[in-house]
Design an enzyme around this catalytic site. Structure first.
Site, PDB file in Angstrom:
ATOM      1  N   ALA A 112       0.846  -1.192   0.000  1.00  0.00           N
ATOM      2  CA  ALA A 112       0.000   0.000   0.000  1.00  0.00           C
ATOM      3  C   ALA A 112       0.884   1.246   0.000  1.00  0.00           C
ATOM      4  O   ALA A 112       2.052   1.205   0.382  1.00  0.00           O
ATOM      5  CB  ALA A 112      -0.916  -0.001   1.214  1.00  0.00           C
ATOM      6  N   GLY A 126       0.042  -5.258   0.388  1.00  0.00           N
ATOM      7  CA  GLY A 126      -1.006  -5.304  -0.623  1.00  0.00           C
ATOM      8  C   GLY A 126      -0.547  -5.937  -1.913  1.00  0.00           C
ATOM      9  O   GLY A 126      -1.358  -6.497  -2.663  1.00  0.00           O
ATOM     10  N   GLU A 134      -0.968  -9.575  -1.350  1.00  0.00           N
ATOM     11  CA  GLU A 134      -2.412  -9.839  -1.365  1.00  0.00           C
ATOM     12  C   GLU A 134      -2.963  -9.771  -2.780  1.00  0.00           C
ATOM     13  O   GLU A 134      -3.837 -10.558  -3.156  1.00  0.00           O
ATOM     14  CB  GLU A 134      -3.122  -8.844  -0.447  1.00  0.00           C
ATOM     15  CG  GLU A 134      -2.822  -9.102   1.029  1.00  0.00           C
ATOM     16  CD  GLU A 134      -3.246  -7.972   1.942  1.00  0.00           C
ATOM     17  OE1 GLU A 134      -3.717  -8.264   3.054  1.00  0.00           O
ATOM     18  OE2 GLU A 134      -3.097  -6.788   1.551  1.00  0.00           O
ATOM     19  N   GLU A 148       3.064  -5.447   7.291  1.00  0.00           N
ATOM     20  CA  GLU A 148       2.242  -4.375   7.861  1.00  0.00           C
ATOM     21  C   GLU A 148       2.492  -4.160   9.348  1.00  0.00           C
ATOM     22  O   GLU A 148       2.435  -3.022   9.836  1.00  0.00           O
ATOM     23  CB  GLU A 148       0.752  -4.668   7.630  1.00  0.00           C
ATOM     24  CG  GLU A 148       0.293  -4.601   6.199  1.00  0.00           C
ATOM     25  CD  GLU A 148       0.396  -5.933   5.465  1.00  0.00           C
ATOM     26  OE1 GLU A 148      -0.186  -6.052   4.386  1.00  0.00           O
ATOM     27  OE2 GLU A 148       1.079  -6.855   5.983  1.00  0.00           O
TER      28      GLU A 148
END
Length: 255
Positions: free
Chosen positions: A63, A106, A109, A129
């Site tokens: 992210a 992310g 993911e 994270e």
């Protein structure tokens, strides 16, 4: 353009993340554009298989921390990030992730939203994270556990440390590891092979596998049997079996 698309072969769409200055970090612009692309291709009969990739150096570094560092909880809720992941999660077409370099947070993911992951030998996968005071928010607490098991997933998420491509392969996180300079070629080769298969059968395989994952064995087997039987109503089934008997290559039309 933060996401580029290109038809690279009959039925094969290449989707490329394109934020090189930010290591393909997933900001809201990129997430929104990616969702738009997947919404459009889901209903496009010309697309039979999708390859998602980044650059030869990085798939996606996670992210965009700069975009969210000073955000509050209500603002984060208002972004409705799950809404932007949904078109990828619900995509009825087979998706292959071609991963070079890092796929972190992310980015990891995003790769796990694919059905097949082809990784370069130098690729790294991780959920870091926790190192910046948060936790995975794009599905890792569920998808990673289902892919590699609770103990390996917890190690990755609680330490924030990445795993190598070889480790990812051994734990079942990736499908195949190839030389770094052949990742995209291998993914596209696989995509072309899938695109040449009967689209209805491919769709039913994907739908049945994921629909049965969280149910009972008996329920999953029932779904499989019904999907198997339904495919006998397709022209592609007749074409495929006749071609096999006649010792020729079939031509599948998705009918």
């Amino acid at each position: 353009m933060v996401v580029q698309t290109e038809t690279v072969a009959d039925g094969v769409l290449l989707v490329r993340l394109n934020r090189p200055d930010a290591r393909n970090a997933l900001n809201m612009e990129l997430r929104t554009r990616l969702a738009e692309v997947f919404l459009a291709l889901a209903d496009d009969p010309a697309v039979r298989c999708v390859v998602v990739t980044g650059s030869p150096k990085v798939f996606a570094a996670g992210a965009d921390i700069k975009e969210m560092a000073e955000s509050g909880a209500i603002e984060m809720m208002g972004r409705r990030i799950l809404r932007l992941w949904k078109p990828l999660a619900d995509c009825p077409k087979p998706v292959i992730a071609a991963v070079n370099g890092v796929a972190l947070g992310g980015g990891c993911e995003l790769a796990m939203h694919a059905d097949i992951i082809v990784a370069g030998e130098g690729a790294r996968f991780g959920q870091p994270e926790v190192k910046v005071g948060i936790m995975p928010g794009g599905g890792a607490t569920q998808r990673l556990v289902r892919a590699v098991g609770v103990y390996r997933a917890m190690r990755m998420m609680l330490t924030g440390e990445p795993v190598t491509a070889a480790e990812a392969l051994s734990m079942g996180l990736v499908s195949e590891v190839v030389a770094d300079d052949t990742v995209l070629d291998r993914a596209l080769e696989m995509a072309r092979a899938i695109a040449a298969m009967p689209p209805l059968a491919v769709q039913q395989i994907k739908e049945t596998v994921y629909a049965g994952l969280d149910g009972s064995l008996a329920g999953g087997l029932l779904l499989e049997r019904k999907a198997f039987e339904i495919l006998f109503a397709s022209a592609d089934q007749k074409e495929g079996m006749r071609a096999f008997i006649e010792k020729r290559s079939p031509t599948f039309e998705g009918k």
